[in-house]
Design an enzyme around this catalytic site. Structure first.
Site, PDB file in Angstrom:
ATOM      1  N   HIS A  64       6.580  10.416  10.119  1.00  0.00           N
ATOM      2  CA  HIS A  64       5.645   9.815   8.858  1.00  0.00           C
ATOM      3  C   HIS A  64       5.459  11.011   8.152  1.00  0.00           C
ATOM      4  O   HIS A  64       5.691  10.845   6.854  1.00  0.00           O
ATOM      5  CB  HIS A  64       4.437   8.995   9.576  1.00  0.00           C
ATOM      6  CG  HIS A  64       3.548   8.639   8.644  1.00  0.00           C
ATOM      7  ND1 HIS A  64       3.524   7.794   7.569  1.00  0.00           N
ATOM      8  CD2 HIS A  64       2.309   9.251   8.387  1.00  0.00           C
ATOM      9  CE1 HIS A  64       2.756   7.962   6.660  1.00  0.00           C
ATOM     10  NE2 HIS A  64       1.483   8.528   7.394  1.00  0.00           N
ATOM     11  N   GLU A 120      -7.403  14.124  11.190  1.00  0.00           N
ATOM     12  CA  GLU A 120      -7.868  12.814  11.796  1.00  0.00           C
ATOM     13  C   GLU A 120      -7.400  12.573  13.279  1.00  0.00           C
ATOM     14  O   GLU A 120      -8.006  11.922  14.000  1.00  0.00           O
ATOM     15  CB  GLU A 120      -7.292  11.871  10.798  1.00  0.00           C
ATOM     16  CG  GLU A 120      -8.175  10.380  10.922  1.00  0.00           C
ATOM     17  CD  GLU A 120      -9.559  10.331  10.615  1.00  0.00           C
ATOM     18  OE1 GLU A 120     -10.080  11.190  10.083  1.00  0.00           O
ATOM     19  OE2 GLU A 120     -10.356   9.210  11.285  1.00  0.00           O
ATOM     20  N   ASP A 121      -5.943  12.734  13.347  1.00  0.00           N
ATOM     21  CA  ASP A 121      -5.579  12.119  14.613  1.00  0.00           C
ATOM     22  C   ASP A 121      -5.251  13.279  15.845  1.00  0.00           C
ATOM     23  O   ASP A 121      -5.003  12.554  16.931  1.00  0.00           O
ATOM     24  CB  ASP A 121      -3.976  11.723  14.333  1.00  0.00           C
ATOM     25  CG  ASP A 121      -4.261  10.373  13.438  1.00  0.00           C
ATOM     26  OD1 ASP A 121      -5.439   9.881  13.282  1.00  0.00           O
ATOM     27  OD2 ASP A 121      -3.169  10.141  12.671  1.00  0.00           O
ATOM     28  N   ASP A 136       1.811   8.980   1.276  1.00  0.00           N
ATOM     29  CA  ASP A 136       1.435   8.422   2.334  1.00  0.00           C
ATOM     30  C   ASP A 136       1.286   6.827   2.755  1.00  0.00           C
ATOM     31  O   ASP A 136       2.098   6.237   3.409  1.00  0.00           O
ATOM     32  CB  ASP A 136       0.131   8.631   2.881  1.00  0.00           C
ATOM     33  CG  ASP A 136      -0.499   8.227   3.881  1.00  0.00           C
ATOM     34  OD1 ASP A 136       0.053   8.393   5.227  1.00  0.00           O
ATOM     35  OD2 ASP A 136      -1.767   7.742   3.889  1.00  0.00           O
ATOM     36  N   HIS A 151      -0.985  15.924   6.860  1.00  0.00           N
ATOM     37  CA  HIS A 151      -1.961  15.226   6.273  1.00  0.00           C
ATOM     38  C   HIS A 151      -2.703  14.192   7.165  1.00  0.00           C
ATOM     39  O   HIS A 151      -3.879  13.789   6.975  1.00  0.00           O
ATOM     40  CB  HIS A 151      -1.608  14.412   5.083  1.00  0.00           C
ATOM     41  CG  HIS A 151      -0.778  12.932   5.558  1.00  0.00           C
ATOM     42  ND1 HIS A 151       0.516  12.959   5.550  1.00  0.00           N
ATOM     43  CD2 HIS A 151      -1.296  11.672   5.969  1.00  0.00           C
ATOM     44  CE1 HIS A 151       0.764  11.857   6.059  1.00  0.00           C
ATOM     45  NE2 HIS A 151      -0.208  11.109   6.388  1.00  0.00           N
ATOM     46  N   ASP A 174      19.206 -12.024 -18.886  1.00  0.00           N
ATOM     47  CA  ASP A 174      17.701 -11.449 -18.919  1.00  0.00           C
ATOM     48  C   ASP A 174      17.503 -10.444 -17.956  1.00  0.00           C
ATOM     49  O   ASP A 174      16.604  -9.800 -17.979  1.00  0.00           O
ATOM     50  CB  ASP A 174      16.675 -12.703 -18.802  1.00  0.00           C
ATOM     51  CG  ASP A 174      16.818 -13.695 -19.637  1.00  0.00           C
ATOM     52  OD1 ASP A 174      17.493 -13.082 -21.195  1.00  0.00           O
ATOM     53  OD2 ASP A 174      16.147 -14.485 -20.196  1.00  0.00           O
TER      54      ASP A 174
HETATM   55 MN    MN Z   1      -0.469   8.975   7.007  1.00  0.00          MN
END
Ligand code: MN
Length: 661
Positions: A48, A76-77, A140, A72, A260
């Site tokens: 990711h 947090e993780d 992200d 990133h 179109d």
């Molecule tokens: Mn992320």
């Protein structure tokens, strides 16, 4: 599946070996930190951040952004990773970017209205210390949207709605059309799968015929441009599914007309040729009146520049053409990201460069015909004036920068301000004079037996709170000299006899409304706007039918205030027995058993449906209106949230006073 090698290959065209080594270092750090973590798709987590970095590498962002993209999610993780860990190893700039993305990730989006989404977008920008934080966040989100299928259907809808309401408009605001379109199409796919499929089939089926047509038109234009000596790169421009869908809705038409679906873009070397090419095109095809737009002379707020025209093509159907220079094209595709792109020999993203973008926008403003729209759009970048905070239920409120919890209390409701005894920010008690910060979750503690203090005038920073406090003390002082509260009540009763003398059955009598000085007011909640506790309200003395209470925002309230002598101060009294009517609007993609699902959900919540109506639009959308009767309103937000979770439902909210039934 991408790999660090493919990322390095993209970077090699613009970066030296030393810089690529720093990116690989960040990759290895993130890979080790995420070891043992997997995404819902089943792949290793590191994929990711790697994909996120690749999106930014394609935009040719600077090395710090690429490193931050790889890192990133680590703060947090990953347990052992902190701001300082990142700072020590990769430097302060990278650490600040990662920290910024982490903070944005903690915001919960529970948007309810258009206005809320707008505040949410502003808050995102305000919280990002550096615009690159937003760019990383967009990348992200883009990768998360690409892999959304792995998540449960409810989450798919939620994320898609957020993307449609917040992130795609944000990308648009920043002029990043590529990312905007992809986000919109991915969200559209999940929110409205049937329409998406229909449009995709239609586009596919007509491809051969359209390609032949495109070749013919492009050939004709190419010949004409050569004759006048203009070098132009002519491109067929794929229309995005969501934009086709929007056109179908806006113009109320089917796309049976395959021509179109084709639009062209001509890219030339300089501004002179932009106008030259326009003349040439108008010379061979008839322009459609009113369809020419000169965004070269008058750029859009997001710096977009281009000429737009629609001509009658060789088969007699309208053909949209955009003409611009290479530089304008680069801006149109990458927007603000173009300013952080890597440049040989210079450190990208210096403070001056960041300011240059803003300066250029300000310069353009003076050249525009209608600067008001521009300023409206620009506000987002001049966010220093405002601070954005959350209510306990997740609504965003914007206040003047420097505002305190006391200002917030008065902003929520005058009563909340008067009864304020303390405040919690992010769960912890703070002094009333605390300066609110972006993203704070503010909760006001009230006690009905307290009264405002004169010291408050030194605490509040907003003029509305100050004037409410002043008005309160003015009234108190006035009464102390002239009349006692009992006398005041007597006088009021004499003046409005019809109000005081209609005692009715308990739970209907005052409808949960308190009127200063009146023991048993006869009160009716107006049906046009159905006020409920928490709403700002006004009272109007009717002839013989007591006081009718409207929401302040009710369109009828405005005409009532033209009779000021009949207006009366009203407030909620928190009567637990009162019963309220609430109108809820639901917007959905029509499908089998949709109504059944909605009704079942409401019934399960123990709420009475008094009436309902629905209107199915020809494009497959359906608008529904429900009138609920409920005593305890605390479950309302939960019900509305659950309604939004029903497959096919786009939007559910309490009816706004301004909304037509
Ligand atoms: Mn992320």
């Amino acid at each position: 599946m991408t790999s660090i090698e493919s990322l390095a290959a993209v970077l090699e065209t613009h970066h030296d070996a030393d810089e690529i080594a720093r990116v690989i270092d960040a990759y290895e750090f993130a890979r080790d930190a995420h070891t043992g973590q997997f995404r819902k798709t089943g792949e290793e987590y590191i994929n990711h951040p790697l994909e996120t970095a690749l999106i930014l590498a394609d935009l040719r962002l600077d090395i710090h952004s690429i490193q931050a993209a790889l890192l990133h999610d680590t703060i947090e993780d990953c347990e052992d990773v902190t701001f300082d860990t990142i700072k020590d190893r990769f430097g302060e700039e990278v650490a600040v970017l990662v920290d910024g993305v982490t903070k944005l990730g903690r915001i919960e989006f529970e948007t309810q209205t258009q206005q809320q989404s707008e505040s949410m977008r502003k808050m995102l920008i305000a919280m990002a210390s550096d615009i690159r934080v937003i760019l990383i966040k967009l990348a992200d989100r883009l990768h998360n949207m690409r892999t959304l299928d792995a998540l449960p259907p409810k989450t798919q809808i939620e994320k898609s709605r957020e993307t449609m309401e917040i992130f795609a408009p944000l990308a648009h605001r920043l002029g990043m059309s590529q990312i905007k379109w992809e986000l919109e199409d991915l969200a559209f796919h999940h929110l409205n799968p049937e329409k998406y499929e229909e449009i995709s089939q239609m586009v596919k089926q007509s491809r051969d015929e359209r390609d032949a047509y495109a070749e013919r038109v492009m050939g004709e234009i190419d010949v004409a441009l050569r004759e006048v000596g203009i070098e132009g790169d002519i491109q067929g421009r794929p229309k995005h599914f969501h934009s086709i869908y929007q056109k179908m809705i806006n113009k109320g038409k089917d796309f049976s007309e395959i021509y179109d679906l084709l639009a062209l873009r001509i890219i030339v070397d300089n501004i002179k040729d932009v106008y030259g090419a326009l003349g040439t095109v108008h010379n061979i095809y008839t322009p459609m009146p009113g369809r020419f737009k000169d965004y070269v002379a008058m750029p859009k707020f997001n710096m977009y520049q281009s000429l737009h025209t629609t001509v009658i093509g060789p088969v007699g159907s309208p053909l949209e053409i955009q003409i611009r220079t290479k530089e304008m094209h680069r801006m149109a595709e990458y927007g603000v990201a173009a300013h952080w792109r890597y440049k040989e020999g210079t450190a990208a993203g210096t403070f001056d460069e960041r300011l240059a973008w803003l300066r250029q926008m300000l310069e353009w403003q003076t050249e525009l015909d209608d600067p008001s729209e521009f300023m409206e759009e620009l506000k987002i970048d001049l966010f220093q004036e405002e601070v954005f905070v959350f209510t306990p239920t997740g609504d965003v409120k914007s206040l003047k920068r420097g505002a305190t919890p006391l200002d917030f209390a008065f902003h929520i409701h005058t009563e909340v301000g008067f009864y304020c005894v303390g405040a919690k920010v992010n769960g912890a008690i703070v002094p009333l004079g605390y300066e609110l910060q972006n993203g704070d979750r503010v909760e006001i503690l009230t006690n009905k037996s307290t009264r405002p203090s004169r010291d408050w005038l030194n605490i509040v920073k907003t003029s509305s709170a100050r004037s409410k406090i002043k008005a309160y003390f003015k009234k108190i002082d006035h009464m102390a000299v002239r009349v006692t509260p009992e006398e005041l009540a007597k006088r009021d009763a004499k003046a409005e006899p019809q109000v005081a003398q209609h005692p009715k059955k308990r739970n209907r009598r005052n409808a949960g409304i308190r009127i200063e000085g009146l023991e048993h007011p006869l009160v009716k909640l107006a049906r046009c706007c159905n006020p409920v506790p928490g709403d700002d309200i006004i009272g109007f003395v009717t002839r013989g039918r007591g006081v009718s209470v409207h929401r302040k925002a009710c369109p009828n309230a405005e005409s009532l205030t033209r009779s000021p002598e009949r207006m009366i101060e009203v407030a909620w009294d928190g009567d637990p027995q009162a019963v309220y009517q609430v109108e809820v609007m639901v917007k959905a993609v029509d499908r089998l058993r949709l109504l059944q699902d909605v009704t079942a959900l409401v019934a399960d919540a123990g709420v009475d449906i008094i009436s309902s109506s629905s209107y199915a639009h020809p494009d497959g959308m359906v608008d529904m209106r429900y009138l609920f009767e409920m005593g305890n309103l605390s479950s309302l937000d939960g019900i509305i949230k659950d309604l939004r979770g029903i497959p096919g439902v786009f939007e559910a909210h309490r009816k706004l006073p301004s909304e037509a039934s």
